[in-house]
Design an enzyme around this catalytic site. Structure first.
Site, PDB file in Angstrom:
ATOM      1  N   ILE A 171     -33.646  -0.224 -20.496  1.00 20.52           N
ATOM      2  CA  ILE A 171     -32.709  -0.484 -19.749  1.00 20.52           C
ATOM      3  C   ILE A 171     -31.244  -0.307 -20.626  1.00 20.52           C
ATOM      4  O   ILE A 171     -31.491  -0.785 -21.453  1.00 20.52           O
ATOM      5  CB  ILE A 171     -31.976  -1.140 -18.550  1.00 20.52           C
ATOM      6  CG1 ILE A 171     -32.250  -2.408 -18.345  1.00 20.52           C
ATOM      7  CG2 ILE A 171     -33.211  -0.917 -17.204  1.00 20.52           C
ATOM      8  CD1 ILE A 171     -31.929  -3.543 -17.961  1.00 20.52           C
ATOM      9  N   ASP A 172     -30.903   0.839 -20.203  1.00 24.26           N
ATOM     10  CA  ASP A 172     -29.394   1.120 -21.012  1.00 24.26           C
ATOM     11  C   ASP A 172     -28.489   0.089 -21.461  1.00 24.26           C
ATOM     12  O   ASP A 172     -28.228  -1.328 -20.607  1.00 24.26           O
ATOM     13  CB  ASP A 172     -28.437   2.231 -19.776  1.00 24.26           C
ATOM     14  CG  ASP A 172     -29.237   3.896 -20.059  1.00 24.26           C
ATOM     15  OD1 ASP A 172     -30.077   3.692 -21.209  1.00 24.26           O
ATOM     16  OD2 ASP A 172     -29.087   4.368 -19.140  1.00 24.26           O
ATOM     17  N   LYS A 173     -27.480  -0.052 -22.677  1.00 21.56           N
ATOM     18  CA  LYS A 173     -26.795  -1.040 -22.834  1.00 21.56           C
ATOM     19  C   LYS A 173     -26.172  -1.902 -21.928  1.00 21.56           C
ATOM     20  O   LYS A 173     -25.905  -2.486 -21.279  1.00 21.56           O
ATOM     21  CB  LYS A 173     -26.191  -0.473 -24.014  1.00 21.56           C
ATOM     22  CG  LYS A 173     -24.232  -2.051 -24.237  1.00 21.56           C
ATOM     23  CD  LYS A 173     -24.421  -1.469 -25.683  1.00 21.56           C
ATOM     24  CE  LYS A 173     -22.622  -1.984 -25.575  1.00 21.56           C
ATOM     25  NZ  LYS A 173     -21.451  -1.778 -26.195  1.00 21.56           N
TER      26      LYS A 173
END
Length: 301
Positions: A137-139
């Site tokens: 998942i994105d930062k």
């Protein structure tokens, strides 16, 4: 050494080769690509070139991606929010602002650094920079991730992702008041020809499907639940922008005038899968992080 092939498309013609290649993969910096070119690891139509080579339509580029043997991932003690763990699988709740795995130039402070300090047994399928990582998942997205502790578990979990049998529900705040209670966005996602660092809906993109339902409506925002059928890069962020309701706080896909929350309001709240060894279905739920709950409270008022 991994070998990757890329054929130059219409939207890439006359672009410098280092710019094109650094746009193919978010993890490749332009300086890293230039180093590969300098070392002779990149060929165009079987010929070596320089970084300033201007691409032509149909150019066949081969990239020999060197094994990053000189990069050591150092275990770092972290207070990880672990929801489940056994000898095969680990489920962790990643905080907003944490990168999932190291990349050249960003080797510390990632979830992988913390996982390596927590447990010594992680699958090696994705190599030394991404041990155990089955999906990302994105930062600035918080929430649940499954981690494989051996190669058997890794393969079985990846197969479930391919078969679209993993339950993945996300919660988001978006700009605008969505009139429909439910909806499905079925639109292919690929690199944005205008900006290789972004994804967008394109005809020749990869199949991508997002289901959403509205949980609550406000004057200028909607609180929604999204369920992923596929797992493309930035899928929810791209799809919600595509239908005119971009995520609040999203610096890449949202409007400039947005909520000041340092990254998109997106939380991977529900994760369900079949255990790779016991074949029992397991489902986990992580509550909204504090910043998200506070944001809803402020918007309601």
């Amino acid at each position: 050494m991994e070998i990757m092939e890329h054929i130059i498309q219409e939207n890439e013609k006359n672009e410098r080769i280092d710019k094109v290649l650094s746009g193919i993969n978010d993890e490749w910096s332009r300086s890293q690509v230039q180093q590969w070119i300098k070392e002779g690891n990149v060929s165009v139509n079987e010929n070596t070139v320089k970084s300033n080579y201007k691409c032509s339509i149909g150019d066949k580029i081969l990239i020999n991606i060197p094994e990053p043997q000189n990069l050591d991932v150092i275990p770092e003690e972290m207070n990880l929010d672990i929801y489940y763990e056994d000898s095969d699988v680990l489920v962790v709740n990643k905080p907003k602002g944490m990168v999932v795995h190291p990349a050249p130039g960003h080797m510390s402070g990632t979830l992988v650094n913390g996982l390596m300090a927590h447990c010594k047994d992680l699958s090696g399928i994705n190599g030394i920079l991404r041990p155990g990582i089955v999906h990302r998942i994105d930062k600035d997205t918080s929430g649940l991730l499954m981690v494989a502790k051996n190669d058997l578990a890794h393969e079985k979990l990846v197969n479930q992702l391919v078969e679209k049998s993993v339950t993945r529900k996300y919660y988001a705040i978006v700009h605008g008041v969505i009139p429909h209670d439910y909806g499905t966005i079925d639109a292919p996602i690929g690199r944005d020809p205008e900006d290789r660092q972004r994804m967008t809906v394109v005809d020749n993109g990869k199949h991508a499907v997002t289901h959403f339902r509205v949980l609550e409506r406000f004057d200028q925002y909607s609180y929604i639940e999204c369920e992923l059928e596929t797992g493309r890069t930035h899928q929810i962020r791209v799809h919600m922008k595509y239908i005119g309701f971009p995520l609040a706080g999203d610096p890449k896909y949202g409007p400039r005038k947005t909520l000041d929350i340092d990254g998109q309001a997106l939380h991977a709240g529900v994760l369900g899968f079949v255990h790779p060894r016991t074949e029992e279905y397991m489902e986990f739920e992580a509550p909204l992080p504090e910043y998200f709950s506070q944001l809803l409270h402020v918007i309601r008022k």
